[in-house]
Scaffold this active site. Sequence first.
Site, short mmCIF file in Angstrom:
data_model
loop_
_atom_site.label_atom_id
_atom_site.label_comp_id
_atom_site.label_asym_id
_atom_site.label_seq_id
_atom_site.Cartn_x
_atom_site.Cartn_y
_atom_site.Cartn_z
N ASP A 93 2.09 8.49 7.07
CA ASP A 93 2.24 8.19 5.64
C ASP A 93 0.98 7.48 5.13
O ASP A 93 0.48 6.55 5.76
CB ASP A 93 3.47 7.26 5.50
CG ASP A 93 3.94 7.09 4.09
OD1 ASP A 93 3.70 7.99 3.26
OD2 ASP A 93 4.59 6.06 3.81
N LYS A 192 10.64 -0.90 -9.85
CA LYS A 192 10.00 0.32 -10.35
C LYS A 192 9.99 0.43 -11.87
O LYS A 192 9.07 0.97 -12.45
CB LYS A 192 10.70 1.55 -9.76
CG LYS A 192 10.63 1.59 -8.23
CD LYS A 192 11.13 2.91 -7.70
CE LYS A 192 11.36 2.90 -6.21
NZ LYS A 192 10.15 2.58 -5.44
N ASP A 265 11.44 4.23 1.67
CA ASP A 265 11.12 3.14 2.59
C ASP A 265 11.84 1.86 2.15
O ASP A 265 12.61 1.26 2.91
CB ASP A 265 9.60 2.91 2.61
CG ASP A 265 9.19 1.85 3.60
OD1 ASP A 265 10.06 1.30 4.30
OD2 ASP A 265 7.98 1.53 3.70
P1 13P Z 1 9.68 3.36 -1.82
O1 13P Z 1 8.95 2.08 -1.92
O2 13P Z 1 10.29 3.75 -3.14
O3 13P Z 1 10.70 3.40 -0.75
O4 13P Z 1 8.60 4.52 -1.49
C1 13P Z 1 8.25 4.81 -0.17
C2 13P Z 1 7.07 5.71 -0.06
O5 13P Z 1 6.64 6.36 -0.99
C3 13P Z 1 6.45 5.80 1.27
O6 13P Z 1 5.32 6.59 1.26
O1 G3H Z 2 4.04 3.73 0.66
C1 G3H Z 2 4.05 2.82 1.48
C2 G3H Z 2 5.18 2.66 2.42
O2 G3H Z 2 6.28 2.09 1.77
C3 G3H Z 2 4.74 1.95 3.66
O3 G3H Z 2 4.76 0.58 3.55
O4 G3H Z 2 2.57 -0.04 4.58
O5 G3H Z 2 4.36 -1.73 4.28
O6 G3H Z 2 4.59 0.04 6.01
P1 G3H Z 2 4.03 -0.35 4.67
ZN ZN Z 3 4.20 6.42 -0.59
#
Ligand code: 13P
Ligand code: G3H
Ligand code: ZN
Length: 339
Positions: A93, A192, A265
Amino acid sequence: MIVTTKDLFQHAYGKYAIGAYNINNLEQTVGLFRGNLGKKAKNDDPVDQTNSAPFIIQISRGARSYSDKRMLEALIRAADEVFPEAIFAVHLDHGTEEACCDCINSGFYSSVMIDASHEEFAKNVEITKKIVDKAHAKNIVVEAELGQLGGVEEDVVGSVKLTDPAQAAEFIEKTGVDSLAVAIGTSHGAFKFTGKQGLHFDVLEKIQKAIPKNFPLVMHGSSSVPHEWVERINNAGGKLKDASGVDEKQYLPAAKLGVTKINIDTDGRLVWCAIHREQFRDDPANFDLRPPGKIFIQAYAEYIIHKNNVLGSAGQLDGVREMLNSGKKSGGGCCCCKH
Ligand code: 13P
Ligand code: G3H
Ligand code: ZN
């Protein structure tokens, strides 16, 4: 079984969205696998076909360095053995060039995201194309991003820039990327919207019209930040004021317009936070980590089942298995017929 996101998108496109869930530790991993197989309470509960779903495991750079990147890989390999019915992709990600190359070379990831969305268009194209060429040589698929979401992601605080439909078409053509994350009103994190805002379906429709047919789009920042979980957190001593997320009723309409991967997430973190706060409040004499861990795993599995039902992926696992067995599985590389 680990497959590419492209295999999963082939089955889902235009009908439902695949849940892409971030994980960081053992408890999330077990809850995620159980939930996607419709098992609520135990690893050896029977698979519930009406709730079993294909899914994407997302690993952020932060998650890779939380303990050690090899730890998460080992957890996922073990889960693949413990839950042999599961069909999922392993995806990096928000990767940098360096993280993408590392994951491509590791031989473990089936999909990477190169996120150069903060760069100018030409530079984003250049960086993305470089990663696409490296990844496709190893049958690994690539997601990129065009436009900018709001909120915090990794260490970047974003300012919103909705995706331009004509640029999206040009970007896909020039990079040969396999899927594209678009900015259509969502943002990362638990805060959001300030009012009644939602997704920009008008922009999404224009993007879908401008790009190649059946090209999968990705929606980041898609947690729904359920009021119920926020309330549980606040009732147990938390201080999450004015938290808000994407209306879950918007997932399926977005899927019909080509959004095939929906990233979640924050919601998983909220479940974790509520369960642990409640446990510490209600059982102050306990100092064993397993009681809250067990409750969290079950609550997270149940949450994943719920999420897959609103995404439309619940009940689709057998269909995906049949598609893969019938040999209609896609190869690696680009699914856009122009490449
Ligand atoms: P959220 O913060 O809405 O869960 O988004 C997660 C996300 O886009 C991870 O790449
Ligand atoms: O888009 C980001 C994800 O929510 C990942 O979050 O970098 O804190 O693991 P993190
Ligand atoms: Zn993301």
